[in-house]
Design a protein around this motif. Structure first.
Motif, PDB file in Angstrom:
ATOM      1  N   PRO A  79     -41.237 -11.788  26.546  1.00 33.43           N
ATOM      2  CA  PRO A  79     -40.106 -11.601  25.621  1.00 33.43           C
ATOM      3  C   PRO A  79     -39.380 -10.269  25.787  1.00 33.43           C
ATOM      4  O   PRO A  79     -38.292 -10.101  25.258  1.00 33.43           O
ATOM      5  CB  PRO A  79     -40.769 -11.694  24.251  1.00 33.43           C
ATOM      6  N   THR A 133     -37.121 -11.874  30.829  1.00 29.08           N
ATOM      7  CA  THR A 133     -36.842 -12.401  29.489  1.00 29.08           C
ATOM      8  C   THR A 133     -36.088 -13.723  29.571  1.00 29.08           C
ATOM      9  O   THR A 133     -36.351 -14.659  28.809  1.00 29.08           O
ATOM     10  CB  THR A 133     -36.037 -11.387  28.669  1.00 29.08           C
ATOM     11  N   TRP A 164     -38.468 -16.367  30.398  1.00 27.33           N
ATOM     12  CA  TRP A 164     -39.333 -16.611  29.228  1.00 27.33           C
ATOM     13  C   TRP A 164     -38.608 -17.439  28.165  1.00 27.33           C
ATOM     14  O   TRP A 164     -39.134 -18.406  27.645  1.00 27.33           O
ATOM     15  CB  TRP A 164     -39.769 -15.263  28.647  1.00 27.33           C
ATOM     16  N   ARG A 165     -37.367 -17.046  27.874  1.00 30.09           N
ATOM     17  CA  ARG A 165     -36.601 -17.748  26.838  1.00 30.09           C
ATOM     18  C   ARG A 165     -36.020 -19.074  27.326  1.00 30.09           C
ATOM     19  O   ARG A 165     -35.768 -19.978  26.539  1.00 30.09           O
ATOM     20  CB  ARG A 165     -35.442 -16.866  26.364  1.00 30.09           C
ATOM     21  N   GLU A 179     -32.997 -19.125  28.678  1.00 32.95           N
ATOM     22  CA  GLU A 179     -31.578 -19.014  28.328  1.00 32.95           C
ATOM     23  C   GLU A 179     -31.040 -17.726  28.941  1.00 32.95           C
ATOM     24  O   GLU A 179     -31.797 -16.801  29.269  1.00 32.95           O
ATOM     25  CB  GLU A 179     -31.380 -18.995  26.819  1.00 32.95           C
ATOM     26  N   VAL A 206     -29.593 -14.051  29.573  1.00 36.47           N
ATOM     27  CA  VAL A 206     -29.809 -12.762  28.909  1.00 36.47           C
ATOM     28  C   VAL A 206     -28.826 -11.764  29.514  1.00 36.47           C
ATOM     29  O   VAL A 206     -28.852 -11.502  30.716  1.00 36.47           O
ATOM     30  CB  VAL A 206     -31.258 -12.271  29.099  1.00 36.47           C
TER      31      VAL A 206
END
Length: 769
Positions: free
Chosen positions: A245, A252, A255-256, A258, A260
């Motif tokens: 996160p 990130t 991980w998400r 989406e 960033v």
């Protein structure tokens, strides 16, 4: 100047002038001119008219200028003056492009202007690089027409240039995308594809650095895919970084799942643990988006780094999305190719190498052994009673057992060795680089057998599975892979004959038997080709009428050297090799042909019985083949009886019954042969569309001496009567047996009491008598 521009508008048909923007500017100029004319009238001073014309030209963002015959500027609009570095037009007048720009850039343009002057012909829509870059590469579309005086003589040129940089960039982008799709289609290595993708994006966005990271197989780490413009030490530092996160932009985003966007790396909390790593490199912003599969699975990330603080423009965002999409296509294409390649060389159920990969590897293993003098051990392995496990616990449990066994074997071998699944429950074990010591070979293979035999829980049941293993060693037991496999197979069958759950090493006796088996196989194949088979017929008699009403066709092999060979000697080999199918087809055709020939000769019509093998019965076109033979020979279906064994039917009762109903629909009769020796259940028996049960000779031969056989035979006859089936006893040889069977209600008999099996000619005499 004004007349030249007017003539240019009227006569040139310029591509530039036809563009929408230019048309709008002309329309606006015309409206302005009309307003001026209305306001000032025809008496307006010519200087005022010149002022308004100059105002209109200066409002146009394109370059508009005129030059004399020597290339010196005579007049230019504000855009031309400013972009050449001057504040006023008077500063530009009299200068040439050679005075303002490097000669290597000007030569091509100057040559085009000389062509216009010398030929008097205009040039429209010429694309050229701009001399003034404004920090990035610019392209212009230029049209040049002759500048003439009142007498029509050419005194220079008039030029109009429009900035088409955006269009050229879009064209390059389309060409680049087409090139990238071509690389995907031609299976270019991913690293090369990624590099070309990033370089295309970087060429489109000067000052921006691209990066592609791939998600590791465990889905927890990012691995370097390509980043030709990034610092190598930085790439090495982030290779293998765990996603999370707060792991920069890329970690990130993965991980998400989406995008960033980090506008300032030095102040964003996502980068706080990595600032010391990236700050010395001068990168200030990083925009990352996940690379996804068609199904939406994250495959990696595509990112752009900038030395400036900020967020991506709409163009940059579009390019990031496009690059991530193309990268996803390329990754999925490569993964699909790798899956196809894996499936071509591996077993789908266990993941073990298959026979194709084994054939590729075993040759090199043998070649290496020839050089080093080491041994190669090859074992053919078959699980004992695997079919029983499949039948009792189900195929899912059987599949799980195969996976467990595969894993246990893999745990016992080295990486240089190979475990191969041949098919079903058969495996090949290839051990490389062994010292020439049979004790070591057998010890390692016994360890594998012991691992396989360890207890396990399957389908909620605790059980153990054993295996039979045949072993050969190169070079003692064969020189080629084919020879070694054949010998290992022979040793494995010896292990099964010895009671299963043991290991047998190939020896000279097996070699002799294998050689003999190979010869018999070839002889049998030649017999099929040369039609060396004949049929004998054994009559069947009705006990009430004493009339011969049917005959069982029995196959014989008329060997050119060994004479007449009984089916017991060659049918098992025919079953094993698959030759039973063409042989069975020949028997069916010949029996039907002979029966029709007897009928055509005026003999009393009889039924001919033909034995059906399990291999034949499972053929998809078996029913169609029977119908075809009946049609070809002209025999009515009611004069054909097919004899099926209990074991054949019970292998797959549902399919067997469906096939039997199809045969019954043809009009042929069905009989269960050797009844009482198989394992059919009464519940299944009542669903069989059969006309007759045949009592096996093993129950008849000891009548009347054996009371048990008499009881069993009587029970079978009673059962047949209850099921409204006819019953025939095989192997009847004595009057006492005939008397017992008649008294028990048996319908028909077959055996030496009537006649031995005889040839077609001899059977005619029996039938006539």
């Amino acid at each position: 100047m004004t007349k030249s521009l007017d003539r240019h508008r009227r006569d040139s048909g310029s591509r530039i002038a036809s563009n929408d923007d230019t048309q709008r500017l002309i329309a606006a100029s015309q409206r302005l001119a009309a307003e001026v004319s209305r306001k000032f009238g025809p008496e307006t001073d010519i200087a005022d008219r010149h002022y308004w014309l100059e105002t209109m030209v200066n409002h146009i963002p394109d370059y508009i200028y005129a030059k004399d015959l020597e290339g010196r500027f005579l007049i230019a609009n504000r855009a031309t003056v400013a972009d050449n570095g001057f504040a006023e037009m008077r500063d530009l007048i009299g200068k040439t492009d050679y005075d303002l720009h490097p000669s290597e850039l000007v030569d091509h343009m100057a040559a085009a202007e000389r062509q216009v002057i010398e030929t008097g012909q205009p040039i429209f829509g010429m694309e050229e690089r701009a001399f003034v870059g404004k920090g990035y590469e610019r392209w212009l579309m230029t049209s040049k027409v002759p500048l003439r005086n009142k007498q029509g003589a050419t005194i220079g040129i008039v030029g109009v240039s429009r900035d088409i940089t955006d269009r050229k960039k879009a064209e390059r982008l389309l060409v680049g995308q087409a090139r990238l799709l071509e690389l995907i289609a031609t299976s270019t290595p991913l690293a090369d594809f990624f590099n070309e993708l990033i370089l295309m994006i970087e060429a489109h966005l000067p000052g921006i650095i691209g990066s592609i990271l791939l998600l590791s197989p465990d889905g927890k780490h990012l691995l370097t895919g390509a980043a030709p413009g990034l610092d190598e030490a930085y790439c090495a530092a982030i290779h293998g970084i765990a996603i999370g996160p707060k792991v920069g932009s890329c970690g990130t985003a993965a991980w998400r799942g989406e995008p960033v966007v980090v506008a300032d790396i030095l102040s964003d909390p996502l980068w706080e643990e990595y600032v010391t790593l990236i700050e010395p490199l001068g990168y200030r912003s990083c925009w990352s988006t996940p690379i996804r599969s068609y199904q939406g699975q994250v495959l990696g990330t595509f990112a752009l780094y900038s030395h400036e603080v900020g967020v991506p423009s709409a163009e940059q965002s579009d390019l990031i999305s496009m690059a991530a999409h193309l990268a996803g296509i390329a990754i999925e294409r490569r993964q699909s190719e790798e899956r196809i390649q894996f499936m071509a060389h591996h077993d789908a159920l266990t993941g073990l190498p298959n026979r194709v990969l084994f054939d590729e590897r075993v040759a090199s293993a043998l070649q290496q052994a020839r050089v080093t003098g080491q041994w190669v051990a090859l074992a053919f392995l078959d699980l004992d009673n695997f079919k029983l496990i499949n039948d009792t616990l189900g195929h899912n449990a059987g599949d799980e057992l195969l996976r467990v066994v595969a894993g246990r074997m893999l745990a016992c071998v080295r990486k240089s060795d190979m475990i191969v699944r041949v098919g079903g429950d058969e495996f090949i074990i290839l051990l490389n680089g062994l010292p020439p010591d049979s004790g070591i070979v057998l010890s390692r293979l016994e360890d594998i057998r012991a691992a396989i035999g360890a207890p396990l829980v399957l389908g909620g049941r605790s059980l153990q599975v054993s295996c039979s293993m045949g072993v050969v060693c190169y070079p003692d037991h064969g020189e080629t892979a084919t020879e070694l496999l054949a010998n290992a197979d022979s040793a494995m069958y010896r292990a099964k004959e010895a009671g299963r759950n043991n290991l047998q090493v190939f020896d000279a006796e097996m070699a002799a038997k294998a050689h003999q088996k190979l010869l018999r196989h070839e002889e049998l194949r030649d017999a099929v080709t040369r039609e060396e088979f004949v049929l004998h017929y054994q009559p069947q008699m009705n006990l009430k009428t004493g009339r011969i009403f049917a005959a069982e066709s029995l196959l014989r092999w008329q060997h050119p050297e060994r004479g007449m060979i009984s089916p017991g000697e060659f049918i098992p080999l025919a079953e094993e090799t698959g030759l039973i199918v063409p042989i069975g087809d020949w028997v069916l055709n010949e029996a039907c042909r002979q029966n029709k020939a007897w009928q055509d000769a005026g003999l009393p019509p009889i039924v001919v019985s033909v034995n059906v093998s399990a291999r034949q019965f499972k053929e998809r076109n078996w029913v169609a083949r029977v119908a075809e033979v009946l049609e070809e020979t002209g025999l009515e279906p009611r004069f054909l009886e097919l004899e099926l064994t209990e074991s054949l039917i019970m292998q797959d009762v549902g399919t067997a019954v469906a096939t039997m109903h199809e045969l019954e629909a043809l009009g042929v009769h069905l009989a269960i042969d050797d009844f009482g020796t198989g394992y059919s259940s009464l519940s299944a028996l009542k669903s069989f569309p059969v006309r007759r049960l045949k009592i096996d000779r093993s129950f008849v031969q000891d009548i009347p001496r054996d009371a048990d056989d008499m009881a069993i035979t009587g029970a079978i006859i009673s059962l047949a009567q209850k099921l409204q089936m006819q019953v025939i006893a095989e192997g009847v040889e004595t009057q006492e047996q005939v008397d017992f069977l008649r008294a028990s209600g048996c319908d028909d008999i077959q055996g030496y009491f009537i006649s031995r099996p005889v040839g077609a000619a001899a059977f005619v005499a029996l039938l006539a008598g």
